[in-house]
Design an enzyme around this catalytic site. Sequence first.
Site, PDB file in Angstrom:
ATOM      1  N   VAL A  83       0.828  -1.173  -0.039  1.00 10.54           N
ATOM      2  CA  VAL A  83       0.027  -0.063  -0.030  1.00 10.54           C
ATOM      3  C   VAL A  83       0.843   1.322  -0.192  1.00 10.54           C
ATOM      4  O   VAL A  83       0.358   2.305  -0.140  1.00 10.54           O
ATOM      5  CB  VAL A  83      -0.973   0.125   1.341  1.00 10.54           C
ATOM      6  CG1 VAL A  83      -1.934  -1.017   1.191  1.00 10.54           C
ATOM      7  CG2 VAL A  83      -0.335   0.127   2.350  1.00 10.54           C
ATOM      8  N   ASN A 109      -7.363  -1.629   5.671  1.00 13.25           N
ATOM      9  CA  ASN A 109      -7.092  -2.249   7.124  1.00 13.25           C
ATOM     10  C   ASN A 109      -5.785  -2.395   7.142  1.00 13.25           C
ATOM     11  O   ASN A 109      -5.214  -2.610   8.407  1.00 13.25           O
ATOM     12  CB  ASN A 109      -7.801  -3.613   6.814  1.00 13.25           C
ATOM     13  CG  ASN A 109      -7.404  -4.500   8.261  1.00 13.25           C
ATOM     14  OD1 ASN A 109      -7.669  -4.244   9.392  1.00 13.25           O
ATOM     15  ND2 ASN A 109      -6.759  -5.406   7.693  1.00 13.25           N
ATOM     16  N   TYR A 174       1.962   4.711  16.940  1.00 10.78           N
ATOM     17  CA  TYR A 174       0.799   4.057  16.409  1.00 10.78           C
ATOM     18  C   TYR A 174      -0.156   4.892  16.650  1.00 10.78           C
ATOM     19  O   TYR A 174      -1.013   5.020  15.818  1.00 10.78           O
ATOM     20  CB  TYR A 174       0.588   2.807  17.253  1.00 10.78           C
ATOM     21  CG  TYR A 174      -0.355   2.039  16.842  1.00 10.78           C
ATOM     22  CD1 TYR A 174      -0.450   1.347  15.709  1.00 10.78           C
ATOM     23  CD2 TYR A 174      -1.619   2.151  17.697  1.00 10.78           C
ATOM     24  CE1 TYR A 174      -1.577   0.744  15.270  1.00 10.78           C
ATOM     25  CE2 TYR A 174      -2.847   1.438  17.260  1.00 10.78           C
ATOM     26  CZ  TYR A 174      -2.760   0.847  16.199  1.00 10.78           C
ATOM     27  OH  TYR A 174      -4.093  -0.015  15.708  1.00 10.78           O
ATOM     28  N   LYS A 178      -3.147   6.562  13.966  1.00  4.27           N
ATOM     29  CA  LYS A 178      -4.387   6.132  14.045  1.00  4.27           C
ATOM     30  C   LYS A 178      -5.355   7.651  14.453  1.00  4.27           C
ATOM     31  O   LYS A 178      -6.593   7.843  13.911  1.00  4.27           O
ATOM     32  CB  LYS A 178      -4.860   5.234  15.166  1.00  4.27           C
ATOM     33  CG  LYS A 178      -4.329   4.049  14.688  1.00  4.27           C
ATOM     34  CD  LYS A 178      -4.879   3.449  13.342  1.00  4.27           C
ATOM     35  CE  LYS A 178      -4.258   2.125  13.231  1.00  4.27           C
ATOM     36  NZ  LYS A 178      -4.883   1.562  11.849  1.00  4.27           N
ATOM     37  N   THR A 209      -5.474 -10.771  18.779  1.00  2.97           N
ATOM     38  CA  THR A 209      -4.858 -11.178  17.504  1.00  2.97           C
ATOM     39  C   THR A 209      -3.150 -11.319  17.975  1.00  2.97           C
ATOM     40  O   THR A 209      -3.022 -11.376  19.187  1.00  2.97           O
ATOM     41  CB  THR A 209      -4.778  -9.661  16.503  1.00  2.97           C
ATOM     42  OG1 THR A 209      -3.913  -8.861  17.084  1.00  2.97           O
ATOM     43  CG2 THR A 209      -6.186  -9.270  16.496  1.00  2.97           C
TER      44      THR A 209
END
Length: 274
Positions: A83, A109, A174, A178, A209
């Site tokens: 991406v 995602n 992070y 976001k 996860t």
Amino acid sequence: MSEVPEQATKPSGNWSQLLLNKVVFVTGAGGAIGSSIAQTCAAHGARVIIADVNKNAADQTLTKIITEDPNKKDNVISIELDVTNEDSIQQAVNHVVDKWNTIDILINNAAIFTFGAVEDVTADAWTRVLDVNVRGYALMAKAVVPLLKKQRSGSIIQMASISSWIGQAEFVPYNTTKGAVLQMTRNLALDLGPFNIRCNAVCPGATLTPASSNHAAHLNITLDQLVEEQVQKQCLKKWASTQEIANFTVFLASDLCHFATGASFLVDGGYTTI
């Protein structure tokens, strides 16, 4: 005692066809949440592009879908996709258009998890996390939006996080990315609304996860200890399964939710309520 969910269950049974014949492009679809989203979209009748920088992981998601229902073989494809690379994106989009003529839903995602205090994060790490988590979303939208405008319909769903909303110790890179996803979502919704294109963000809370184990290791605690600590901070005393995130994503992509745009939906068990 808190509850740790099992990994997402495979979509099965009499699922309604919320996305029947819709062409859904899922990035990061070889990962835990992305794989569940791709499987659930397929279960709801969509034609699904399973895109991931790790082609083997994308192929594994495709295999899960076909194993569950061999009749879906012609409705799913797996693609290697970076991406951060516009050529890679355009090649993937061209391949989909050649096969299915258009794209109806883009689910941004793909993401990487870079944590740390500001003085500890390298310049290269900043470049990488911004490239994937922010620039990658924008480049995907850039490639897909002309198709959506042409048909004057469509939906873009951006995977954000509760980290978009709250401060967390040593999460600077992070959380920064976001937070940027939320602002991008609002601006896309404003620009694309006149073309009947919706753009929304999903903000998962604690979800089991492989990244959960990595986070626990970063904190020098066990996964069980991390779960126990986190569930005390939310209304529902359990973590989400990836299936729960996928279910909400499909609802948001479907015509059941056709008047929501520019919004950010917290799917966090009430973590941000307390």
